[in-house]
Write a protein that holds these residues in place. Structure first.
Motif, PDB file in Angstrom:
ATOM      1  N   UNK A   1       2.287  40.607 -25.559  1.00  9.17           N
ATOM      2  CA  UNK A   1       3.321  41.430 -24.936  1.00  9.17           C
ATOM      3  C   UNK A   1       3.381  41.118 -23.448  1.00  9.17           C
ATOM      4  N   UNK A   2       4.582  40.772 -22.951  1.00  2.69           N
ATOM      5  CA  UNK A   2       4.692  40.431 -21.547  1.00  2.69           C
ATOM      6  C   UNK A   2       4.960  41.665 -20.691  1.00  2.69           C
ATOM      7  N   UNK A   3       5.078  41.451 -19.365  1.00  3.76           N
ATOM      8  CA  UNK A   3       5.225  42.570 -18.434  1.00  3.76           C
ATOM      9  C   UNK A   3       6.532  43.323 -18.643  1.00  3.76           C
ATOM     10  N   UNK A   4       7.578  42.636 -19.091  1.00  2.74           N
ATOM     11  CA  UNK A   4       8.864  43.288 -19.339  1.00  2.74           C
ATOM     12  C   UNK A   4       8.712  44.305 -20.465  1.00  2.74           C
ATOM     13  N   UNK A   5       8.169  43.849 -21.588  1.00  8.31           N
ATOM     14  CA  UNK A   5       7.949  44.749 -22.720  1.00  8.31           C
ATOM     15  C   UNK A   5       7.016  45.892 -22.329  1.00  8.31           C
ATOM     16  N   UNK A   6       5.976  45.570 -21.563  1.00  9.77           N
ATOM     17  CA  UNK A   6       5.009  46.583 -21.148  1.00  9.77           C
ATOM     18  C   UNK A   6       5.677  47.702 -20.360  1.00  9.77           C
ATOM     19  N   UNK A   7       6.553  47.337 -19.422  1.00 11.16           N
ATOM     20  CA  UNK A   7       7.192  48.349 -18.574  1.00 11.16           C
ATOM     21  C   UNK A   7       8.096  49.275 -19.387  1.00 11.16           C
ATOM     22  N   UNK A   8       8.793  48.716 -20.372  1.00  2.54           N
ATOM     23  CA  UNK A   8       9.699  49.522 -21.196  1.00  2.54           C
ATOM     24  C   UNK A   8       8.896  50.413 -22.144  1.00  2.54           C
ATOM     25  N   UNK A   9       7.898  49.855 -22.783  1.00  2.00           N
ATOM     26  CA  UNK A   9       7.068  50.616 -23.709  1.00  2.00           C
ATOM     27  C   UNK A   9       6.341  51.748 -22.980  1.00  2.00           C
ATOM     28  N   UNK A  10       5.824  51.469 -21.787  1.00  3.93           N
ATOM     29  CA  UNK A  10       5.131  52.501 -21.021  1.00  3.93           C
ATOM     30  C   UNK A  10       6.049  53.682 -20.716  1.00  3.93           C
ATOM     31  N   UNK A  11       7.318  53.392 -20.412  1.00  2.00           N
ATOM     32  CA  UNK A  11       8.269  54.456 -20.093  1.00  2.00           C
ATOM     33  C   UNK A  11       8.535  55.361 -21.294  1.00  2.00           C
ATOM     34  N   UNK A  12       8.340  54.844 -22.499  1.00  5.28           N
ATOM     35  CA  UNK A  12       8.587  55.620 -23.722  1.00  5.28           C
ATOM     36  C   UNK A  12       7.321  56.287 -24.270  1.00  5.28           C
ATOM     37  N   UNK A  13       6.226  56.206 -23.530  1.00  3.16           N
ATOM     38  CA  UNK A  13       5.003  56.890 -23.942  1.00  3.16           C
ATOM     39  C   UNK A  13       3.782  56.008 -24.057  1.00  3.16           C
ATOM     40  N   UNK A  14       4.000  54.692 -24.080  1.00  2.00           N
ATOM     41  CA  UNK A  14       2.883  53.761 -24.100  1.00  2.00           C
ATOM     42  C   UNK A  14       2.425  53.373 -25.498  1.00  2.00           C
ATOM     43  N   UNK A  15       1.917  52.160 -25.614  1.00  2.00           N
ATOM     44  CA  UNK A  15       1.525  51.609 -26.912  1.00  2.00           C
ATOM     45  C   UNK A  15       0.302  52.313 -27.485  1.00  2.00           C
ATOM     46  N   UNK A  16      -0.623  52.701 -26.634  1.00  2.00           N
ATOM     47  CA  UNK A  16      -1.827  53.392 -27.132  1.00  2.00           C
ATOM     48  C   UNK A  16      -1.452  54.696 -27.826  1.00  2.00           C
ATOM     49  N   UNK A  17      -0.559  55.462 -27.223  1.00  2.00           N
ATOM     50  CA  UNK A  17      -0.126  56.710 -27.838  1.00  2.00           C
ATOM     51  C   UNK A  17       0.648  56.449 -29.121  1.00  2.00           C
ATOM     52  N   UNK A  18       1.553  55.471 -29.100  1.00  5.97           N
ATOM     53  CA  UNK A  18       2.374  55.136 -30.267  1.00  5.97           C
ATOM     54  C   UNK A  18       1.508  54.753 -31.459  1.00  5.97           C
ATOM     55  N   UNK A  19       0.466  54.000 -31.210  1.00 12.22           N
ATOM     56  CA  UNK A  19      -0.359  53.500 -32.312  1.00 12.22           C
ATOM     57  C   UNK A  19      -1.293  54.556 -32.896  1.00 12.22           C
ATOM     58  N   UNK A  20      -1.234  55.759 -32.388  1.00 14.89           N
ATOM     59  CA  UNK A  20      -1.942  56.873 -33.027  1.00 14.89           C
ATOM     60  C   UNK A  20      -1.240  57.324 -34.305  1.00 14.89           C
ATOM     61  N   UNK A  21       0.013  56.901 -34.472  1.00 12.47           N
ATOM     62  CA  UNK A  21       0.838  57.395 -35.574  1.00 12.47           C
ATOM     63  C   UNK A  21       1.228  56.258 -36.516  1.00 12.47           C
ATOM     64  N   UNK A  22       1.414  56.599 -37.775  1.00 12.96           N
ATOM     65  CA  UNK A  22       1.790  55.622 -38.798  1.00 12.96           C
ATOM     66  C   UNK A  22       3.232  55.789 -39.261  1.00 12.96           C
ATOM     67  N   UNK A  23       3.827  56.975 -39.012  1.00 11.76           N
ATOM     68  CA  UNK A  23       5.188  57.223 -39.473  1.00 11.76           C
ATOM     69  C   UNK A  23       5.957  58.077 -38.474  1.00 11.76           C
TER      70      UNK A  23
END
Length: 239
Positions: free
Chosen positions: A1-23
């Motif tokens: 994941x590059x810096x562009x994707x990182x900045x957008x994903x972080x604004x939506x809550x971050x990948x660590x938080x997202x990966x706590x969920x399966x559905x």
């Protein structure tokens, strides 16, 4: 994941938080001209949609009066009854759209494939940018709705079933997604401009509850009509 994707994903809550969920599950209300055009008016006007976050899977329940639920994967689409028994199924469903135009009617399984692919992509955006093989790069700025948006060009790998392998995401000054552009290959490469708004926060994740899709013009602007698809989400839950 590059810096562009990182900045957008972080604004939506971050990948660590997202990966706590399966559905992701939500109550879905849909409208727009597409469903009438495809001969499927009313089937999915009101339903519940569930998508996986760790694999490409989606389900609509009920699937109108035709089935208790649908199941979408890249390789198979099926309609099931209350007991989980298969009513209809189709292997490698994308091939059954060969030669389709925007005006070509769909059968129930084709509707299930389109709806499953659409909602899986929508509800996994922008976190899908972190998937293996997904690439994104800056593609300039775009002025709309009184803001200056960053346009991000996204390329999807063959391993993911999406409407088109090259798409665009526009993000606002807050790095939240404002718009998606894609050409629906299974409907004659029809160009769409897909606007998202009315964000809510669910379990630490920012999710838009309102989606409106219009025809996209050659200059990148959207036509004011027809409203191709409207999507309103409520009761959103991450589990």
């Amino acid at each position: 994941m590059n810096a562009i994707a990182q900045s957008i994903i972080d604004a939506h809550g971050g990948l660590t938080q997202w990966r706590k969920f399966k559905q992701v599950r939500a109550d879905l209300v849909q409208g727009g001209a597409l469903w009438v055009l495809k001969g499927q008016s009313g089937v999915l006007d009101r339903t519940t949609v569930t998508v996986a976050t760790d694999r490409q899977w989606a389900s609509h329940a009920p699937f109108g009066t035709l089935a208790a639920k649908s199941e979408f994967t890249r390789e198979r689409i099926s309609l099931l009854d209350e007991g989980g028994n298969v009513i209809q199924a189709l292997e490698k469903p994308r091939g059954f759209f060969e030669g389709h135009t925007l005006e070509t009617s769909w059968n129930a399984l084709q509707l299930a494939f389109f709806a499953g692919c659409a909602m899986w992509t929508y509800l996994n955006t922008p976190f899908v940018l972190a998937w293996d093989g997904v690439e994104c790069e800056e593609a300039g700025e775009w002025a709309e709705q009184g803001e200056t948006w960053r346009k991000i060009l996204v390329r999807y790998p063959e391993s993911l079933e999406v409407f088109s392998k090259v798409q665009a995401i526009y993000v606002g000054p807050d790095n939240l997604v404002r718009r998606l552009d894609y050409d629906v290959e299974i409907a004659g490469n029809t160009p769409g401009a897909h606007y998202v708004s009315d964000y809510t926060t669910v379990s630490g994740i920012r999710i838009p509850t309102r989606r409106r899709i219009y025809p996209r013009l050659p200059d990148g602007n959207c036509a004011a009509e027809p409203l191709v698809v409207s999507i309103d989400l409520s009761g959103i839950a991450l589990t």
